[in-house]
Scaffold this motif. Structure first.
Motif, mmCIF file in Angstrom:
data_model
loop_
_atom_site.group_PDB
_atom_site.id
_atom_site.type_symbol
_atom_site.label_atom_id
_atom_site.label_comp_id
_atom_site.label_asym_id
_atom_site.label_seq_id
_atom_site.Cartn_x
_atom_site.Cartn_y
_atom_site.Cartn_z
ATOM 1 N N ILE A 189 7.517 23.685 26.348
ATOM 2 C CA ILE A 189 8.945 23.465 26.084
ATOM 3 C C ILE A 189 9.282 21.981 25.985
ATOM 4 O O ILE A 189 10.358 21.624 25.511
ATOM 5 C CB ILE A 189 9.854 24.140 27.136
ATOM 6 C CG1 ILE A 189 9.544 23.630 28.533
ATOM 7 C CG2 ILE A 189 9.741 25.639 27.050
ATOM 8 C CD1 ILE A 189 10.439 24.235 29.586
ATOM 9 N N TYR A 192 10.699 20.745 22.654
ATOM 10 C CA TYR A 192 12.063 21.211 22.362
ATOM 11 C C TYR A 192 13.081 20.368 23.106
ATOM 12 O O TYR A 192 14.095 19.953 22.544
ATOM 13 C CB TYR A 192 12.227 22.679 22.747
ATOM 14 C CG TYR A 192 11.407 23.586 21.887
ATOM 15 C CD1 TYR A 192 11.832 23.930 20.621
ATOM 16 C CD2 TYR A 192 10.187 24.078 22.329
ATOM 17 C CE1 TYR A 192 11.070 24.739 19.818
ATOM 18 C CE2 TYR A 192 9.417 24.896 21.537
ATOM 19 C CZ TYR A 192 9.868 25.225 20.277
ATOM 20 O OH TYR A 192 9.114 26.019 19.479
ATOM 21 N N ALA A 242 15.640 25.479 25.942
ATOM 22 C CA ALA A 242 14.258 25.418 26.410
ATOM 23 C C ALA A 242 13.978 26.554 27.385
ATOM 24 O O ALA A 242 12.919 27.185 27.346
ATOM 25 C CB ALA A 242 13.998 24.071 27.082
ATOM 26 N N ARG A 245 13.394 29.711 25.554
ATOM 27 C CA ARG A 245 12.028 29.720 25.012
ATOM 28 C C ARG A 245 11.029 30.092 26.099
ATOM 29 O O ARG A 245 10.128 30.894 25.886
ATOM 30 C CB ARG A 245 11.636 28.320 24.534
ATOM 31 C CG ARG A 245 12.256 27.911 23.284
ATOM 32 C CD ARG A 245 11.247 27.774 22.161
ATOM 33 N NE ARG A 245 12.047 27.745 20.963
ATOM 34 C CZ ARG A 245 11.818 28.431 19.884
ATOM 35 N NH1 ARG A 245 10.748 29.175 19.798
ATOM 36 N NH2 ARG A 245 12.627 28.400 18.867
ATOM 37 N N ALA A 246 11.179 29.455 27.252
ATOM 38 C CA ALA A 246 10.225 29.675 28.336
ATOM 39 C C ALA A 246 10.218 31.131 28.764
ATOM 40 O O ALA A 246 9.162 31.722 28.995
ATOM 41 C CB ALA A 246 10.564 28.770 29.517
#
Lengths: 327, 283
Positions: A189, A192, A242, A245-246
């Motif tokens: 991440i 990003y 982020a 995303r994680a």
């Protein structure tokens, strides 16, 4: 007779086709409609996604209700499913990833936006964007063969001897586990956070910096006390993105977390995440309830990332339009 | 007073230095990944990798020819979905969209972009794999296509919007309709950017693994047609990496190198192409 009839029919059809084509060619209304319909497929797909996840998880939702989120048994044989270990693993690895990635990411964004000359900044930003283009499965590959052995033989024993009084760093060093998942997520991440934060910082009007410098603050003070507060909301937005995303990251985490559904206070212990569970068990799911339970995990993932992304985008939009420093 | 000023200067230097270190860390991470893959993959890669089928467990050698073809087929299907939707959707947002509806569509696109790819895989499973009762190239391609849409659409829109107004006005002043202006003036002017966007979208989905696990599945042999399970490079990397065989690990590194090289070449190449002057700047 029949022949000529057919021919004239064909003539009419081709005339109509020609007419229609002309309308398409020159008719703005038709073009407008066609592009509108195509653009709306985005909404259709999103709707379909929600519908599928909702319908296909029905069995599990009816059978387990809210209990699904708080119980820890995951037993395909007796068809008893509780998602708590997966939720726990997802939360722990993501939190760890953010904890490691946010300071570094923010630091790099500050360097790129505030210090580096524009040309260097955009070149480095491009390199960092390349980092985001590396596929998840390749991070996983590096994770298995570099990160995990390193954690097992060096990092985890080190943490254990020096910080072993904390429950976080107790227990045997497996290498695979929450810590490995968190570290790999942090690496993934990082780009990003850097690129979104950099853009947010670049959007801060130069007058803000100039004013701070004019009253005698150092470069760092201008950044820390003026630029960052101004961009605060947007930076939170980038962190939200982020985090989303994680939470949804699958392959790299699956490859290093150990895939053991358990709740543990130690970061060294192997765990499991929501996405990893879907990836591993979906093709092997035997019963309908098992499949529905996995679909419900997918639904959870979708809803959570949906909310985080929505909030993150709003925060970034808000900062782009006006700063968020206190008066 | 002087002490305080020195202290502030010290803090300034230290903190700015730290931020530089953070950047260095991020950049060196990429160099490390690249270097390690080239080292590990370079020693494992050979001609057989591109031309042969995987060998059964225990037999050394073999390659991933079926996975390479499988990945190409999946990308082709994805492109057939992603490119038209991205282009036409982008045209709508850039040229026709009203205020509210465009905002809604943009927002939905961004949200779809943020949706984990594995969830999109569940969608493909639900509407293609379940009814057909079999894993297929078709389902995998569909999943990848949906994942590609947001990137393709937003970049197309962005580049269309960057075409200067006077260009449109000139076309319209000559009597062209709005649609004709778009088709013959605006889209060609933005074409390099749009092509770039599409290529970047394809590069992004080329490495997607999670949604393929239960849509395209995997296959040790060739996959004829479109409705059979197929091997693909990312899934092969995954299965080979977690398997306990030394020889498979080497092949996983080779596949990783091929995949990453393709993706980085597209990324860097499009960047170089775009950095040349855009057509209207040459005017």
């Amino acid at each position: 007779m029949a022949m000529s009839n057919k021919a004239s029919e064909r003539g009419i059809i081709s005339q109509r086709a020609h007419f229609w084509f002309q309308r398409l060619h020159e008719g703005d209304a038709v073009a407008h409609l066609v592009t509108l319909i195509v653009a709306s497929t985005v909404l259709v797909v999103t709707g379909l996604l929600v519908y599928e996840l909702w319908i296909d998880s029905a069995l599990s939702r009816q059978k387990f209700g809210w209990k699904f989120f708080f119980t820890s048994t995951w037993d395909p044989v007796f068809e008893s499913f509780g998602a708590w270990p997966f939720i726990f693993g997802t939360l722990v690895t993501s939190a760890l990833g953010l904890l490691l990635a946010v300071p570094v990411g923010l630091g790099a964004a500050i360097f790129l936006a505030e210090m580096a000359p524009p040309k260097v900044s955009s070149a480095l930003a491009f390199v960092i964007d390349l980092l985001a283009a590396v596929p998840s499965v390749i991070y996983g590959l590096l994770g298995i063969f570099i990160l995990v052995p390193w954690l097992r033989t060096s990092a985890e024993p080190f943490l254990n001897t020096h910080f072993g009084f904390l429950p976080l760093f107790q227990g045997p060093a497996y290498g695979v586990g929450f810590l490995a998942g968190g570290v790999i997520l942090a690496i993934m991440i990082l780009p990003y956070i850097i690129s979104v934060s950099r853009e947010v910082l670049l959007a801060v009007p130069p007058e803000q910096r100039e004013a701070a410098l004019a009253v005698g603050s150092t470069h760092w003070e201008a950044t820390w006390e003026v630029v960052l507060p101004y961009a605060r909301t947007g930076i939170f937005g980038s962190i939200f993105l982020a985090l989303a995303r994680a939470l949804g990251e699958t392959m790299a985490v699956t490859m290093v977390i150990g895939n053991t559904p358990q709740v543990s206070s130690s970061l060294f212990a192997p765990g499991y995440t929501i996405a990893a569970a879907i990836a591993n068990e979906f093709t092997e799911a035997t019963g309908n309830v098992h499949l529905a339970a996995l679909m419900e995990l997918g639904l959870v993932l979708f809803v959570v990332t949906f909310i985080l992304n929505g909030l993150g985008r709003l925060l970034i939009l808000a900062t782009a339009q006006q700063g968020t420093a206190r008066e | 007073m002087n002490l305080r000023a020195n202290w502030r200067k010290l803090i300034n230097v230290v903190m700015l230095g730290l931020s530089g270190m953070c950047t260095l860390l991020a950049v060196s991470l990429l160099l490390f990944i690249l270097g390690y893959l080239v080292w590990q993959g370079g020693t494992a890669i050979n001609w057989a990798f591109f031309t042969e089928l995987p060998k059964p467990v225990g037999e050394p050698g073999g390659g991933m020819a079926n996975a390479i073809v499988g990945s190409a087929k999946l990308l082709l299907l994805a492109a057939l979905i992603g490119i038209p939707v991205g282009l036409l959707g982008g045209i709508y947002l850039a040229e026709f969209g009203g205020r509210t509806w465009s905002f809604l569509l943009r927002y939905a696109t961004d949200l779809l972009n943020g949706t984990p790819s594995i969830v999109i895989g569940l969608l493909a499973y639900g509407i293609l794999v379940m009814p057909m009762r079999q894993f297929s190239t078709l389902a995998g391609g569909f999943a990848l296509g949906v994942i590609m849409i947001p990137t393709a659409l937003r970049t197309a829109e962005e580049f269309l919007q960057s075409v200067p107004r006077p260009l449109r006005e000139a076309a319209m002043a000559l009597g062209a309709s709005r649609w004709k202006t778009i088709a013959t003036v605006v889209v060609p002017a933005a074409l390099p950017g749009i092509v770039t966007g599409m290529l970047l979208g394809l590069a992004r989905i080329a490495g997607e693994t999670a949604p393929l696990l239960f849509t395209a599945f995997s296959n040790r042999f060739w996959s004829p047609g479109w409705i059979q399970p197929t091997a693909s490079l990312p899934v092969m990397i995954y299965t080979y990496a977690i398997a306990p065989y030394e020889d498979w690990h080497r092949q996983a590194w080779a596949a990783g190198l091929v995949l990453l090289a393709l993706i980085l070449i597209v990324n860097v190449g499009t960047r170089i192409l775009l950095s040349r002057r855009t057509p209207w700047e040459r005017l």
